[in-house]
Design an enzyme around this catalytic site. Structure first.
Site, PDB file in Angstrom:
ATOM      1  N   LYS A  43       8.649  38.313 -23.974  1.00 54.39           N
ATOM      2  CA  LYS A  43       8.331  37.589 -25.335  1.00 54.39           C
ATOM      3  C   LYS A  43       7.434  38.359 -26.057  1.00 54.39           C
ATOM      4  CE  LYS A  43      11.216  34.228 -26.047  1.00 54.39           C
ATOM      5  NZ  LYS A  43      10.899  32.677 -26.021  1.00 54.39           N
ATOM      6  N   ARG A  50      13.950  31.082 -17.456  1.00 53.83           N
ATOM      7  CA  ARG A  50      14.997  31.661 -18.180  1.00 53.83           C
ATOM      8  C   ARG A  50      14.513  33.173 -18.122  1.00 53.83           C
ATOM      9  NH1 ARG A  50      16.636  32.935 -23.476  1.00 53.83           N
ATOM     10  NH2 ARG A  50      19.025  32.783 -23.781  1.00 53.83           N
TER      11      ARG A  50
END
Length: 362
Positions: A303, A338
């Site tokens: 991210k 995830r």
């Protein structure tokens, strides 16, 4: 703690702290020895105090009746093991951390866009993830990165359909990452066992009745705004508790729509309508979300916040940060990770488990 003086109109929260020893958190490998008790009235949050887990009965006995009932609900959720997820490929045990591999069949996803545009490549990637230890492979045909354009339904179906067909009959543990009921139906018919919806079944009015009828597990993710506009100056009164409250309300709505609570998974939505500070606050306090009574999925792989913290590094150079954040989640009892990098994450999970076992906490 001045518990007797708390307003009965306040909302009470419990955040497990003192991590590493004490009681099992939600029945998993992580443990907590103490709890932070806070209350919220209107938009004001007050940290009332902390207490050791063995003092819980004394604390609840001193609370006004309404807050005592809320305390009991949250305490039960913090200390009750999560039920295994029923999938077509078998039960998925949540007492042990599990890894969900990301398989984007999109041209524009922020990290792996275009890598799996050939269905044969996508099928091979899914097989490799499962071979490396992934408990689920999450297939997505729409990028929901910040500023991502809307993807027409026919395009999304054209992307995921051939991959689903290529994997059908292989006994693969699959989930579908979509906001569209037609895509969910296509994937479930092809053997997918879980729905992962970044809109928490709110984008398409047909998704809730579809998931309820299918009886499959579903991930409800928090997001502030749509992908096109979610990073336009996101604001919260108190990010951790705002996300908690939103997810709690959404769980109630989805359960009222016919989805069993033990089939609901929650995701705080790191990067979805949050600043870097918001994201870090959520990750640091994610243990509070166990008070929702559902398994927690954490998606932090590659991210942007990692790149910003480390000098604007590109997505493919964010493995170290991804693993650091994943382990922070495991320390707070997160059940599902995830990730893009399944082998490295599986190694990190195994080492984390070995450390817990060596301390007599297995």
């Amino acid at each position: 703690m001045k518990l007797e003086r708390l307003s009965t109109g306040a909302k009470l929260y419990l955040r497990p702290i003192g991590l590493g020893s004490g009681l099992p958190l939600a029945g998993g490998r992580a443990r907590f020895a103490a709890v932070e008790l806070s209350v919220r009235q209107v938009d004001v949050v007050e940290i009332v105090g902390t207490f050791a887990v063995e003092d819980a009965a004394n604390v609840v006995a001193r609370l006004p009746a309404v807050l005592a009932a809320r305390f009991d609900t949250l305490w039960t959720r913090l200390t009750t093991p999560r039920a295994a997820l029923a999938l077509p490929t078998g039960a998925l045990d949540l007492a042990t951390p599990q890894v969900m591999g990301i398989l984007n069949v999109t041209p524009d996803s922020f990290s792996d866009g275009g890598r799996h545009d050939d269905p044969a490549k996508a099928v091979a990637a899914a097989q490799a993830m499962v071979a490396a230890g992934a408990a689920l492979v999450d297939i997505g045909g729409e990028s929901t990165r910040p500023r991502a354009p809307h993807v027409p339904l026919d395009v999304e179906l054209a992307r995921v359909g051939p991959v689903l067909d290529g994997l059908q009959g292989q006994g693969m543990p699959l989930s579908i990452d979509t906001r569209q009921s037609a895509v969910m139906a296509r994937a479930l018919a092809a053997g997918a066992g879980l729905v992962n919806d970044v809109s928490a079944l709110a984008h398409d009015p047909q998704t809730l009745p579809l998931v309820a009828a299918a009886g499959c597990p579903v991930v409800l993710m928090h997001a502030q705004g749509t992908p096109q506009h979610m990073q336009d100056a996101p604001q919260y009164d108190n990010c951790l508790r705002d996300v908690f409250d939103w997810l709690e309300a959404r769980i109630d709505a989805v359960a009222a729509g016919g989805v069993a609570r033990d089939r609901i998974i929650v995701d705080p939505g790191i990067g979805f309508g949050k600043t870097i500070a918001h994201n870090l606050e959520l990750i640091a306090g994610i243990g509070m979300l166990h008070g929702l009574g559902c398994p927690i999925l954490l998606g932090v792989s590659r991210k942007k916040l990692i790149g910003v913290i480390d000098g604007d590094v590109e997505a493919h150079d964010r493995l170290g940060g991804s693993l650091t954040l994943a382990l922070a989640g495991l320390d707070q009892g997160v059940q599902l990770l995830r990730v893009h990098d399944v082998p490295a994450t599986m190694q990190a999970v195994r080492v984390w488990q070995a450390l817990r076992a060596s301390g007599g906490q297995a």
